[in-house]
Design a protein around this motif. Sequence first.
Motif, PDB file in Angstrom:
ATOM      1  N   LEU A  29      -1.192  45.143  -5.232  1.00  0.00           N
ATOM      2  CA  LEU A  29      -0.446  46.114  -6.298  1.00  0.00           C
ATOM      3  C   LEU A  29      -0.280  45.660  -7.684  1.00  0.00           C
ATOM      4  O   LEU A  29      -0.715  46.184  -8.706  1.00  0.00           O
ATOM      5  CB  LEU A  29       0.778  46.621  -5.726  1.00  0.00           C
ATOM      6  N   LEU A  30       0.454  44.522  -7.825  1.00  0.00           N
ATOM      7  CA  LEU A  30       0.874  44.061  -9.324  1.00  0.00           C
ATOM      8  C   LEU A  30      -0.470  43.659  -9.829  1.00  0.00           C
ATOM      9  O   LEU A  30      -0.468  43.841 -11.290  1.00  0.00           O
ATOM     10  CB  LEU A  30       1.824  42.744  -8.845  1.00  0.00           C
ATOM     11  N   ARG A  31      -1.534  42.951  -9.288  1.00  0.00           N
ATOM     12  CA  ARG A  31      -2.702  42.641 -10.171  1.00  0.00           C
ATOM     13  C   ARG A  31      -3.424  43.630 -10.630  1.00  0.00           C
ATOM     14  O   ARG A  31      -4.092  43.605 -11.583  1.00  0.00           O
ATOM     15  CB  ARG A  31      -3.598  41.570  -9.151  1.00  0.00           C
ATOM     16  N   ALA A  32      -3.342  44.664  -9.783  1.00  0.00           N
ATOM     17  CA  ALA A  32      -4.337  45.975 -10.125  1.00  0.00           C
ATOM     18  C   ALA A  32      -3.561  46.660 -11.417  1.00  0.00           C
ATOM     19  O   ALA A  32      -4.175  47.167 -12.362  1.00  0.00           O
ATOM     20  CB  ALA A  32      -4.506  46.890  -8.877  1.00  0.00           C
ATOM     21  N   ALA A  33      -2.195  46.459 -11.551  1.00  0.00           N
ATOM     22  CA  ALA A  33      -1.513  46.994 -12.610  1.00  0.00           C
ATOM     23  C   ALA A  33      -1.569  46.382 -13.801  1.00  0.00           C
ATOM     24  O   ALA A  33      -1.637  46.865 -14.836  1.00  0.00           O
ATOM     25  CB  ALA A  33      -0.207  47.313 -11.891  1.00  0.00           C
ATOM     26  N   LEU A  34      -1.673  45.164 -13.694  1.00  0.00           N
ATOM     27  CA  LEU A  34      -1.840  44.188 -15.089  1.00  0.00           C
ATOM     28  C   LEU A  34      -3.151  44.484 -15.896  1.00  0.00           C
ATOM     29  O   LEU A  34      -4.157  44.495 -15.228  1.00  0.00           O
ATOM     30  CB  LEU A  34      -1.828  42.756 -14.586  1.00  0.00           C
ATOM     31  N   GLY A  35      -2.464  44.815 -17.171  1.00  0.00           N
ATOM     32  CA  GLY A  35      -3.420  44.832 -17.968  1.00  0.00           C
ATOM     33  C   GLY A  35      -4.332  46.552 -17.830  1.00  0.00           C
ATOM     34  O   GLY A  35      -5.350  46.827 -18.595  1.00  0.00           O
ATOM     35  N   ASP A  36      -3.512  47.456 -17.297  1.00  0.00           N
ATOM     36  CA  ASP A  36      -4.175  48.880 -16.820  1.00  0.00           C
ATOM     37  C   ASP A  36      -3.544  49.685 -17.969  1.00  0.00           C
ATOM     38  O   ASP A  36      -2.357  49.868 -18.014  1.00  0.00           O
ATOM     39  CB  ASP A  36      -3.507  49.489 -15.498  1.00  0.00           C
ATOM     40  N   ASP A  37      -4.572  49.999 -19.104  1.00  0.00           N
ATOM     41  CA  ASP A  37      -4.138  50.848 -20.191  1.00  0.00           C
ATOM     42  C   ASP A  37      -3.481  52.223 -19.828  1.00  0.00           C
ATOM     43  O   ASP A  37      -2.876  53.089 -20.469  1.00  0.00           O
ATOM     44  CB  ASP A  37      -5.226  50.990 -21.157  1.00  0.00           C
ATOM     45  N   ASP A  38      -4.361  52.565 -18.618  1.00  0.00           N
ATOM     46  CA  ASP A  38      -3.963  53.817 -18.083  1.00  0.00           C
ATOM     47  C   ASP A  38      -2.852  54.046 -17.035  1.00  0.00           C
ATOM     48  O   ASP A  38      -2.848  54.909 -16.111  1.00  0.00           O
ATOM     49  CB  ASP A  38      -5.105  54.955 -17.450  1.00  0.00           C
ATOM     50  N   LEU A  39      -1.987  53.203 -17.254  1.00  0.00           N
ATOM     51  CA  LEU A  39      -0.880  52.811 -15.906  1.00  0.00           C
ATOM     52  C   LEU A  39      -0.010  54.491 -15.929  1.00  0.00           C
ATOM     53  O   LEU A  39       0.287  54.863 -17.066  1.00  0.00           O
ATOM     54  CB  LEU A  39       0.114  51.954 -16.521  1.00  0.00           C
ATOM     55  N   LEU A  54       4.001  52.519 -12.154  1.00  0.00           N
ATOM     56  CA  LEU A  54       4.859  52.068 -12.953  1.00  0.00           C
ATOM     57  C   LEU A  54       5.991  51.685 -11.893  1.00  0.00           C
ATOM     58  O   LEU A  54       6.647  50.636 -11.861  1.00  0.00           O
ATOM     59  CB  LEU A  54       5.236  52.303 -14.302  1.00  0.00           C
ATOM     60  N   ALA A  55       6.397  52.972 -11.233  1.00  0.00           N
ATOM     61  CA  ALA A  55       7.574  52.852 -10.563  1.00  0.00           C
ATOM     62  C   ALA A  55       7.297  52.139  -9.287  1.00  0.00           C
ATOM     63  O   ALA A  55       8.140  51.468  -8.876  1.00  0.00           O
ATOM     64  CB  ALA A  55       7.997  54.334 -10.142  1.00  0.00           C
ATOM     65  N   ASP A  56       5.837  52.041  -8.708  1.00  0.00           N
ATOM     66  CA  ASP A  56       5.777  51.421  -7.590  1.00  0.00           C
ATOM     67  C   ASP A  56       5.843  49.849  -7.884  1.00  0.00           C
ATOM     68  O   ASP A  56       6.289  49.113  -7.217  1.00  0.00           O
ATOM     69  CB  ASP A  56       4.384  51.601  -7.173  1.00  0.00           C
ATOM     70  N   VAL A  57       5.556  49.359  -9.214  1.00  0.00           N
ATOM     71  CA  VAL A  57       5.474  48.209  -9.789  1.00  0.00           C
ATOM     72  C   VAL A  57       7.012  47.526  -9.886  1.00  0.00           C
ATOM     73  O   VAL A  57       7.283  46.520  -9.130  1.00  0.00           O
ATOM     74  CB  VAL A  57       4.611  47.659 -10.812  1.00  0.00           C
ATOM     75  N   ARG A  58       7.773  48.229 -10.310  1.00  0.00           N
ATOM     76  CA  ARG A  58       9.166  47.932 -10.479  1.00  0.00           C
ATOM     77  C   ARG A  58       9.824  48.077  -9.234  1.00  0.00           C
ATOM     78  O   ARG A  58      10.618  46.843  -8.894  1.00  0.00           O
ATOM     79  CB  ARG A  58       9.955  48.988 -11.013  1.00  0.00           C
ATOM     80  N   GLN A  59       9.342  48.641  -8.286  1.00  0.00           N
ATOM     81  CA  GLN A  59       9.847  48.461  -6.892  1.00  0.00           C
ATOM     82  C   GLN A  59       9.400  47.186  -5.964  1.00  0.00           C
ATOM     83  O   GLN A  59      10.197  46.570  -5.299  1.00  0.00           O
ATOM     84  CB  GLN A  59       9.754  49.916  -6.192  1.00  0.00           C
ATOM     85  N   ALA A  60       8.328  46.963  -6.491  1.00  0.00           N
ATOM     86  CA  ALA A  60       7.469  45.830  -5.651  1.00  0.00           C
ATOM     87  C   ALA A  60       8.385  44.554  -6.125  1.00  0.00           C
ATOM     88  O   ALA A  60       8.329  43.626  -5.535  1.00  0.00           O
ATOM     89  CB  ALA A  60       6.020  45.791  -5.902  1.00  0.00           C
ATOM     90  N   LEU A  61       8.479  44.435  -7.442  1.00  0.00           N
ATOM     91  CA  LEU A  61       9.133  43.432  -8.129  1.00  0.00           C
ATOM     92  C   LEU A  61      10.454  43.115  -7.704  1.00  0.00           C
ATOM     93  O   LEU A  61      10.927  42.063  -7.330  1.00  0.00           O
ATOM     94  CB  LEU A  61       9.198  43.269  -9.520  1.00  0.00           C
ATOM     95  N   VAL A  62      11.144  44.221  -7.239  1.00  0.00           N
ATOM     96  CA  VAL A  62      12.616  44.221  -6.513  1.00  0.00           C
ATOM     97  C   VAL A  62      12.430  43.685  -4.978  1.00  0.00           C
ATOM     98  O   VAL A  62      13.038  42.867  -4.679  1.00  0.00           O
ATOM     99  CB  VAL A  62      13.532  45.572  -6.790  1.00  0.00           C
ATOM    100  N   ASP A  63      11.594  44.220  -4.462  1.00  0.00           N
ATOM    101  CA  ASP A  63      11.583  44.022  -3.192  1.00  0.00           C
ATOM    102  C   ASP A  63      10.901  42.429  -2.856  1.00  0.00           C
ATOM    103  O   ASP A  63      11.271  41.976  -1.855  1.00  0.00           O
ATOM    104  CB  ASP A  63      10.403  44.896  -2.266  1.00  0.00           C
ATOM    105  N   SER A  64      10.071  42.158  -3.666  1.00  0.00           N
ATOM    106  CA  SER A  64       9.610  40.612  -3.505  1.00  0.00           C
ATOM    107  C   SER A  64      10.696  39.490  -3.823  1.00  0.00           C
ATOM    108  O   SER A  64      10.445  38.245  -3.600  1.00  0.00           O
ATOM    109  CB  SER A  64       8.345  40.573  -4.592  1.00  0.00           C
ATOM    110  N   GLY A  65      11.588  40.049  -4.549  1.00  0.00           N
ATOM    111  CA  GLY A  65      12.679  39.194  -4.823  1.00  0.00           C
ATOM    112  C   GLY A  65      12.725  38.382  -6.210  1.00  0.00           C
ATOM    113  O   GLY A  65      13.374  37.562  -6.434  1.00  0.00           O
ATOM    114  N   ALA A  66      11.577  38.848  -6.967  1.00  0.00           N
ATOM    115  CA  ALA A  66      11.349  38.132  -8.218  1.00  0.00           C
ATOM    116  C   ALA A  66      12.318  38.825  -9.261  1.00  0.00           C
ATOM    117  O   ALA A  66      12.870  37.774  -9.890  1.00  0.00           O
ATOM    118  CB  ALA A  66       9.826  39.017  -8.687  1.00  0.00           C
TER     119      ALA A  66
END
Length: 356
Positions: A285-295, A300-312
């Motif tokens: 999920l995170l790699r796919a979102a990196l550099g996505d101009d059409d985010l 974005l909400a999914d990425v934010r949650q993933a970063l929280v859930d991963s412990g990052a």
Amino acid sequence: MEGPIDEAVPAHVERALTEYLATRHSDMAEAAPSFGSAVASLAGFVLGGGKRLRPTFAWWGWRGCGGAGDGADARSVLRGVSALELIQACALVHDDLMDASAMRRGKPTVHVEFAERHREQGWLGEAERFGAAAAILLGDLALAWADDMFATSGLDAGRLAASLPPWQAMRSEMLAGQYLDVLTQARGDETEATALAVARLKTAAYTVERPLHLGAALAGAPAPVVAQLRAFGADIGLAFQLRDDLLGMYGDTEVTGKPAGDDLREGKRTLLMSLGMADPARAELLRAALGDDDLTPETLADVRQALVDSGAVAEVERRIDALTETALAALDRADLAAPADRVLADLAVAAGRRSS
């Protein structure tokens, strides 16, 4: 602005910049009228916001190492360290162009402003190319004027000579950090070590470490004190950047002046993203979102949650706290004069906790 410099360093810096830029704008407008409006835009950019952190750290490095808080020497040092804001302007103008950022401090970035000016006037050629050219030239001008402002600040020859090592290192490290940033994106380097190297060179060195080094050099500080100040500055500068990474992902656009998720759209492989991508369950999920101009807002909400859930997110917060602690220990060992010791400690804590 009247009154002791210690009581309002950013305001005194603002005044010094305003006076210097007014003189340079007047000179350029007379010598090359068509360039005058471009120079006015650069001046507006420089004076249009910012915390004046670099001059503030340099000033308190000077004060902590025995520099006087008032008098002719103090005013010369203040004018000299104010030039750091022109180096910052160069970095921001060029960085925004390289990252294709549309907003800075709640306003259009320089390359966007000049592309729009091209379209409004109906000029020949491509508006975006004109905007990019203008941003490159104005960023270069800011860097040249930084040298000019520092050299003509009233500092004596001895102090100017003592300041050369940190001043030269700061400029080179800033540019090296910017190059490493774009190289990292081009290579797709996800390693934590590279993310930290970019943060240290691109932000920590020229935001805190070298400004402190500059102030200490101007005060004639001994090598052991300089070493402790640089250690303090390196850690606080890194904590500042890590907080910036979190704000870039979770900050309020109305406060930060930049759209949330801009670093993600630009493909920035920050420590936050590096730690998140180390989690196999969230890496795709995170790699796919990196550099996505059409985010999309949903992604974005999914990425934010993933970063929280991963412990990052929690790990970055832990590192900010750890860096602040080690920085304060180095500051204590530097044994600076009051009130610089207290002010720098307060600035260190604020750097890691800020919201913009």
